[in-house]
Motif scaffolding. Structure first.
Motif, PDB file in Angstrom:
ATOM      1  N   CYS A   1       2.321  -3.223 -10.052  1.00  0.00           N
ATOM      2  CA  CYS A   1       3.517  -3.420 -10.874  1.00  0.00           C
ATOM      3  C   CYS A   1       4.560  -4.196 -10.070  1.00  0.00           C
TER       4      CYS A   1
ATOM      5  N   SER B   1       7.633  -4.150 -10.351  1.00  0.00           N
ATOM      6  CA  SER B   1       8.894  -3.431 -10.196  1.00  0.00           C
ATOM      7  C   SER B   1       8.749  -2.209  -9.302  1.00  0.00           C
TER       8      SER B   1
ATOM      9  N   SER C   1       3.279   0.401  -8.470  1.00  0.00           N
ATOM     10  CA  SER C   1       2.129   1.247  -8.786  1.00  0.00           C
ATOM     11  C   SER C   1       0.952   0.390  -9.241  1.00  0.00           C
TER      12      SER C   1
ATOM     13  N   CYS D   1       7.774   0.772 -16.557  1.00  0.00           N
ATOM     14  CA  CYS D   1       8.817  -0.183 -16.178  1.00  0.00           C
ATOM     15  C   CYS D   1       9.110  -1.133 -17.333  1.00  0.00           C
TER      16      CYS D   1
END
Ligand SMILES: [Zn+2]
Lengths: 133, 87
Positions: B37, B39, B42, B77
């Motif tokens: 991810c 942001s 993960s 997110c």
């Protein structure tokens, strides 16, 4: 205590009502706007607008302060007009004409398009050849 | 003797059993890291962990989730970002 109840039981959310404008926050339609058209049960509503007309979990959308005046179970056209008054563009959805629907039923998987038309022609020509043989 | 590029461990070694029963050594490229991810970092689900040339063979819908920011942000997110852009 009140907050706990509000979080635990989303069915009592006063924001969720017919005519409420909302944003979808999950899935393919995430970020698109729509209107609550019908309330199905404590957790699910029917939505329409920029989003596809379908059942939606309340947890997968975010209600907005705006509201439009539509009746319960309003059609896509009515929703579209109501949203355009708010300045939201909703793409027009063409309903299939009755004749073409009948055609589609006769020949499944065939749609209006050049490629498919070509294959259909080929099929017809090959069939003609076989007959000639 | 293996070629020079096979002497380093940037290729992984795979023992292949041939139809005749003989076992030979094949050299294959290592898998890339999991997609993460942008942001929160993960691991993204729905993004296959395959080499770029294998990724190109896949359908576009098989390469990443079919939603805004699919294959870039995790669903959490993405949801936060969309909620942040409201109003
Ligand atoms: Zn994330």
């Amino acid at each position: 205590m009140q907050q706990v109840h509000a979080g635990a039981d989303q069915g009592d959310n006063p924001m969720i009502e017919v005519g409420r404008v909302m944003v979808k926050t999950a899935g393919r339609d995430a970020g698109l706007r729509g209107v609550v058209v019908d309330i199905l049960d404590e957790r699910h509503v029917l939505i329409d607008g920029q989003v596809r007309r379908r059942k939606c979990n309340i947890a997968h959308m975010e209600p907005l302060p705006e509201q439009v005046s539509i009746s319960k179970g309003a059609s896509h056209e009515q929703v579209r007009e109501a949203l355009q008054k708010l300045g939201m563009e909703v793409a027009e959805r063409k309903a299939k004409p009755v004749e073409k629907q009948a055609e589609a039923k006769e020949k499944p998987g065939r749609k209006k398009g050049e490629k498919k038309a070509v294959t259909a022609k080929k099929k017809s020509t090959s069939a003609a050849k076989q007959k000639a043989r | 003797m293996p070629t020079g590029r096979f002497k380093s461990r940037s290729y992984r070694r795979v023992f292949k059993k041939l139809p005749g029963g003989r076992v030979t050594l094949h050299y294959e490229r290592r898998k890339p890291q999991h997609a993460q991810c942008g942001s929160c970092g993960s691991v993204l689900s729905g993004v296959p962990r395959v080499l770029p040339y294998q990724m190109q063979k896949l359908a576009k819908t098989a390469r990443r989730p079919e939603r805004p920011f699919g294959g870039v942000l995790c669903s959490r997110c993405m949801r936060e970002r969309i909620k942040g852009t409201i109003q």
